[in-house]
Design a protein around this motif. Structure first.
Motif, short mmCIF file in Angstrom:
data_model
loop_
_atom_site.label_atom_id
_atom_site.label_comp_id
_atom_site.label_asym_id
_atom_site.label_seq_id
_atom_site.Cartn_x
_atom_site.Cartn_y
_atom_site.Cartn_z
N ALA A 117 0.91 -1.24 0.03
CA ALA A 117 -0.03 0.24 0.02
C ALA A 117 0.94 1.24 0.03
O ALA A 117 0.35 2.24 -0.46
N VAL A 118 2.21 1.15 0.44
CA VAL A 118 3.00 2.30 0.42
C VAL A 118 3.97 2.33 -0.63
O VAL A 118 4.42 3.29 -1.28
N HIS A 119 4.18 1.13 -0.98
CA HIS A 119 5.72 1.04 -1.74
C HIS A 119 5.26 0.72 -3.23
O HIS A 119 6.24 0.87 -4.16
N MET A 120 4.32 0.05 -3.68
CA MET A 120 3.89 -0.29 -4.92
C MET A 120 4.06 0.82 -5.95
O MET A 120 3.45 1.97 -5.70
N THR A 121 4.76 0.42 -7.22
CA THR A 121 4.62 1.46 -8.15
C THR A 121 3.45 1.64 -9.17
O THR A 121 2.41 0.45 -8.70
N ALA A 122 2.92 2.41 -9.87
CA ALA A 122 2.05 2.51 -10.59
C ALA A 122 1.76 1.35 -11.62
O ALA A 122 0.85 0.74 -11.68
N GLY A 152 5.90 -6.52 -4.42
CA GLY A 152 5.45 -5.41 -4.40
C GLY A 152 5.62 -4.72 -2.86
O GLY A 152 5.82 -3.45 -2.96
N SER A 153 6.18 -5.55 -2.08
CA SER A 153 6.66 -4.92 -0.60
C SER A 153 7.86 -4.39 -0.74
O SER A 153 8.24 -3.15 0.08
N HIS A 154 8.54 -4.68 -1.81
CA HIS A 154 9.89 -3.88 -2.12
C HIS A 154 11.05 -4.32 -0.75
O HIS A 154 11.85 -3.59 -0.41
N ASN A 155 10.75 -5.38 -0.30
CA ASN A 155 11.61 -5.94 0.69
C ASN A 155 12.09 -7.28 0.16
O ASN A 155 11.17 -8.23 0.63
N ASP A 156 13.20 -7.48 0.01
CA ASP A 156 13.56 -8.70 -0.54
C ASP A 156 13.57 -9.78 0.65
O ASP A 156 13.35 -11.04 0.08
N TYR A 157 14.19 -9.29 1.74
CA TYR A 157 14.28 -10.48 2.90
C TYR A 157 12.80 -11.04 3.15
O TYR A 157 12.68 -12.24 3.45
#
Length: 238
Positions: A119-124, A163-168
Motif C-alpha cells: 500500500a505504501v511502496h507499490m509503483t503505478a 510489491g513490498s519492495h523488501n527482498d528478505y
C-alpha cells in the motif's frame, strides 16, 4: 480425516501428462511436480498415514532420478506431510492441527506485512499488474475454474511479495508458502471457496490501491486465517 492402513504408492494417472506451467510461464520443475502430486494424494486421502514412500519406487514410477525424489520428500517433510526417518524410507505423516495452525499464524503475519508495505511502496505499474491479475481471477471465479484459479492465485500472492519492495521479507514469505502450499491448494475444493477467496482478495486490493497500509494488512491477515479454516473444513470432509 479418516485413517487407513498403509498401502503401496500408486502412480497417478496424471504422471504421463505434459508438465504443468506456472502462471508466469516458467515450467514447473520435476521436484515441484513430484512434490505437488504426492502432496495432493496425501491431502486427498489417496495416500494414507503410514504409507511408505520408497525413493527407488517413486523414481521408477515417475521416470526420474532419486535426486528430485529426495528433494520433494524433504520439502514435504518440512510441511509435516511426510515423516523422514534416518536410513529408512519416509512415511506419509499426519501433521498435527497445532502445527498447522502455528504455520498459518506465521503465514498470516508475513503476508499481512507484505500487503501493508504494498500500500505504501507499490509503483503505478505494479498496481496496474495487480489489478490485471485480480481481474483474471474474477473471470476464473465466474467460470468456476478451480485449477486455473489455484495457479493464478499463486501469481497474485507473489505479486504482493514483490510489491513490498523488501527482498528478505519476500524470501521468508515464499519459503513459508512453499511449506503450506498443499494445504492452501486443498482449500479450493470446498464448496463456494473460489468466490469467497476472490471477495477476500478484493478487500486487500482495494486497500492497497487506496494506500491504506493498516487496512491492507488487516484484510490480508483475515484472508490467510480464513484459508486455514477452509482447509480444516476440507480435511474433516475427506
Amino acid at each position: 480425516m479418516t485413517l487407513h492402513p498403509p498401502q503401496p504408492l500408486k502412480a497417478p494417472a496424471s504422471a504421463s501428462r505434459p508438465r504443468r506451467r506456472r502462471a508466469a510461464g516458467r515450467p514447473v520443475t520435476r521436484t515441484e511436480e513430484l512434490r505437488l502430486q504426492i502432496a495432493d494424494d496425501i491431502v486427498r486421502g489417496r495416500l494414507a498415514p503410514g504409507t511408505p514412500l520408497e525413493e527407488v519406487e517413486i523414481a521408477k514410477r515417475y521416470g526420474v532420478s532419486r535426486t528430485p525424489v529426495r528433494e520433494a520428500l524433504r520439502d514435504l517433510a518440512a510441511s509435516g506431510l511426510v515423516e523422514a526417518r534416518p536410513h529408512r524410507s519416509a512415511l506419509v505423516a499426519q501433521p498435527s492441527l497445532e502445527r498447522l495452525r502455528g504455520m498459518f499464524d506465521v503465514m498470516a503475519e508475513l503476508e499481512a506485512l507484505c500487503a501493508g508495505l504494498c500500500a505504501v511502496h507499490m509503483t503505478a505499474a505494479e498496481r496496474a499488474g495487480l489489478e490485471a491479475t485480480h481481474a483474471e481471477l474474477a473471470d476464473l471465479t465466474r467460470r468456476g475454474d478451480e485449477g486455473g484459479y489455484t495457479v493464478l492465485n499463486e501469481r497474485f500472492h507473489t505479486t504482493l511479495y514483490a510489491g513490498s519492495h523488501n527482498d528478505y521479507l519476500a524470501e521468508l514469505t515464499l519459503a513459508t508458502r512453499a511449506r503450506l502450499q498443499p494445504f492452501r491448494r486443498a482449500q479450493f475444493r470446498t464448496l463456494g471457496r473460489l468466490a469467497r477467496s476472490y471477495e477476500e482478495h478484493d478487500r486487500v486490493v482495494t486497500a492497497i490501491l487506496r494506500g491504506d497500509k493498516a487496512e491492507a494488512a488487516a484484510a490480508m491477515r483475515a484472508h490467510i486465517l480464513t484459508v486455514e479454516v477452509a482447509y480444516e473444513r476440507y480435511a474433516e470432509s475427506v
